[in-house]
Scaffold this motif. Sequence first.
Motif, PDB file in Angstrom:
ATOM      1  N   VAL A   9     -13.364   6.287 -10.234  1.00 17.96           N
ATOM      2  CA  VAL A   9     -12.859   6.099  -8.877  1.00 17.96           C
ATOM      3  C   VAL A   9     -11.903   4.916  -8.941  1.00 17.96           C
ATOM      4  O   VAL A   9     -12.242   3.873  -9.515  1.00 17.96           O
ATOM      5  CB  VAL A   9     -14.019   5.831  -7.892  1.00 17.96           C
ATOM      6  N   PHE A  10     -10.705   5.071  -8.354  1.00 17.36           N
ATOM      7  CA  PHE A  10      -9.684   4.050  -8.586  1.00 17.36           C
ATOM      8  C   PHE A  10      -8.671   3.950  -7.446  1.00 17.36           C
ATOM      9  O   PHE A  10      -8.588   4.818  -6.588  1.00 17.36           O
ATOM     10  CB  PHE A  10      -8.950   4.332  -9.900  1.00 17.36           C
ATOM     11  N   ARG A  11      -7.911   2.873  -7.510  1.00 21.41           N
ATOM     12  CA  ARG A  11      -6.779   2.637  -6.604  1.00 21.41           C
ATOM     13  C   ARG A  11      -5.567   2.359  -7.472  1.00 21.41           C
ATOM     14  O   ARG A  11      -5.635   1.566  -8.421  1.00 21.41           O
ATOM     15  CB  ARG A  11      -7.066   1.448  -5.687  1.00 21.41           C
ATOM     16  N   LEU A  12      -4.472   3.004  -7.143  1.00 24.23           N
ATOM     17  CA  LEU A  12      -3.236   2.801  -7.896  1.00 24.23           C
ATOM     18  C   LEU A  12      -2.463   1.593  -7.384  1.00 24.23           C
ATOM     19  O   LEU A  12      -2.610   1.187  -6.221  1.00 24.23           O
ATOM     20  CB  LEU A  12      -2.353   4.048  -7.804  1.00 24.23           C
ATOM     21  N   ALA A  13      -1.624   1.055  -8.229  1.00 25.75           N
ATOM     22  CA  ALA A  13      -0.735  -0.037  -7.847  1.00 25.75           C
ATOM     23  C   ALA A  13       0.452   0.475  -7.041  1.00 25.75           C
ATOM     24  O   ALA A  13       1.138  -0.299  -6.373  1.00 25.75           O
ATOM     25  CB  ALA A  13      -0.250  -0.772  -9.092  1.00 25.75           C
ATOM     26  N   HIS A  14       0.692   1.783  -7.068  1.00 28.45           N
ATOM     27  CA  HIS A  14       1.824   2.384  -6.375  1.00 28.45           C
ATOM     28  C   HIS A  14       1.561   2.527  -4.875  1.00 28.45           C
ATOM     29  O   HIS A  14       0.415   2.705  -4.469  1.00 28.45           O
ATOM     30  CB  HIS A  14       2.112   3.779  -6.939  1.00 28.45           C
ATOM     31  N   PRO A  15       2.607   2.499  -4.066  1.00 30.46           N
ATOM     32  CA  PRO A  15       2.427   2.737  -2.638  1.00 30.46           C
ATOM     33  C   PRO A  15       1.861   4.135  -2.368  1.00 30.46           C
ATOM     34  O   PRO A  15       2.209   5.101  -3.056  1.00 30.46           O
ATOM     35  CB  PRO A  15       3.848   2.616  -2.073  1.00 30.46           C
ATOM     36  N   ALA A  16       1.009   4.219  -1.362  1.00 25.81           N
ATOM     37  CA  ALA A  16       0.410   5.506  -0.988  1.00 25.81           C
ATOM     38  C   ALA A  16       1.499   6.514  -0.632  1.00 25.81           C
ATOM     39  O   ALA A  16       2.443   6.196   0.097  1.00 25.81           O
ATOM     40  CB  ALA A  16      -0.531   5.320   0.190  1.00 25.81           C
ATOM     41  N   GLY A  17       1.376   7.708  -1.184  1.00 24.75           N
ATOM     42  CA  GLY A  17       2.320   8.780  -0.903  1.00 24.75           C
ATOM     43  C   GLY A  17       3.633   8.699  -1.654  1.00 24.75           C
ATOM     44  O   GLY A  17       4.509   9.539  -1.461  1.00 24.75           O
ATOM     45  N   SER A  18       3.774   7.726  -2.518  1.00 25.03           N
ATOM     46  CA  SER A  18       5.038   7.531  -3.228  1.00 25.03           C
ATOM     47  C   SER A  18       5.213   8.554  -4.350  1.00 25.03           C
ATOM     48  O   SER A  18       4.255   9.183  -4.810  1.00 25.03           O
ATOM     49  CB  SER A  18       5.108   6.119  -3.812  1.00 25.03           C
ATOM     50  N   GLU A  19       6.444   8.680  -4.790  1.00 20.79           N
ATOM     51  CA  GLU A  19       6.726   9.546  -5.936  1.00 20.79           C
ATOM     52  C   GLU A  19       6.008   9.042  -7.184  1.00 20.79           C
ATOM     53  O   GLU A  19       5.529   9.842  -7.994  1.00 20.79           O
ATOM     54  CB  GLU A  19       8.235   9.620  -6.193  1.00 20.79           C
ATOM     55  N   ALA A  20       5.910   7.728  -7.331  1.00 18.34           N
ATOM     56  CA  ALA A  20       5.233   7.158  -8.492  1.00 18.34           C
ATOM     57  C   ALA A  20       3.748   7.528  -8.482  1.00 18.34           C
ATOM     58  O   ALA A  20       3.171   7.845  -9.534  1.00 18.34           O
ATOM     59  CB  ALA A  20       5.402   5.642  -8.518  1.00 18.34           C
TER      60      ALA A  20
END
Length: 100
Positions: A9-20
């Motif tokens: 279970v994790f959280r990305l450093a990228h903005p939510a909904g971003s292409e990244a």
Amino acid sequence: MAAIQHTVVFRLAHPAGSEAEQAFLAAARDVLTSIPGVTEFRISDQVSPKSDLTFQFSMVFADDAAYRAYNEHPTHVAFVEERWGSEVAEFQEYDFTRRA
């Protein structure tokens, strides 16, 4: 030994909904499912406001040997080194076997 359900279970450093964000999730699916022994791979979205971890990867391995082989597989090691380490902001890992 029984089958192992491996969950991260994790959280990305990228903005939510971003292409990244989408590129990371797509790459993870492609890369991780290419590794022998990975079954029932799923990507899920967190819906509870009680956690700031936003995604889950879940997969099943037939036994401990398959799970160890996955962890040591060069494709998995490279993904962790090249993508996971720099793109995942926070995570928790859980591995379960089913009770009889």
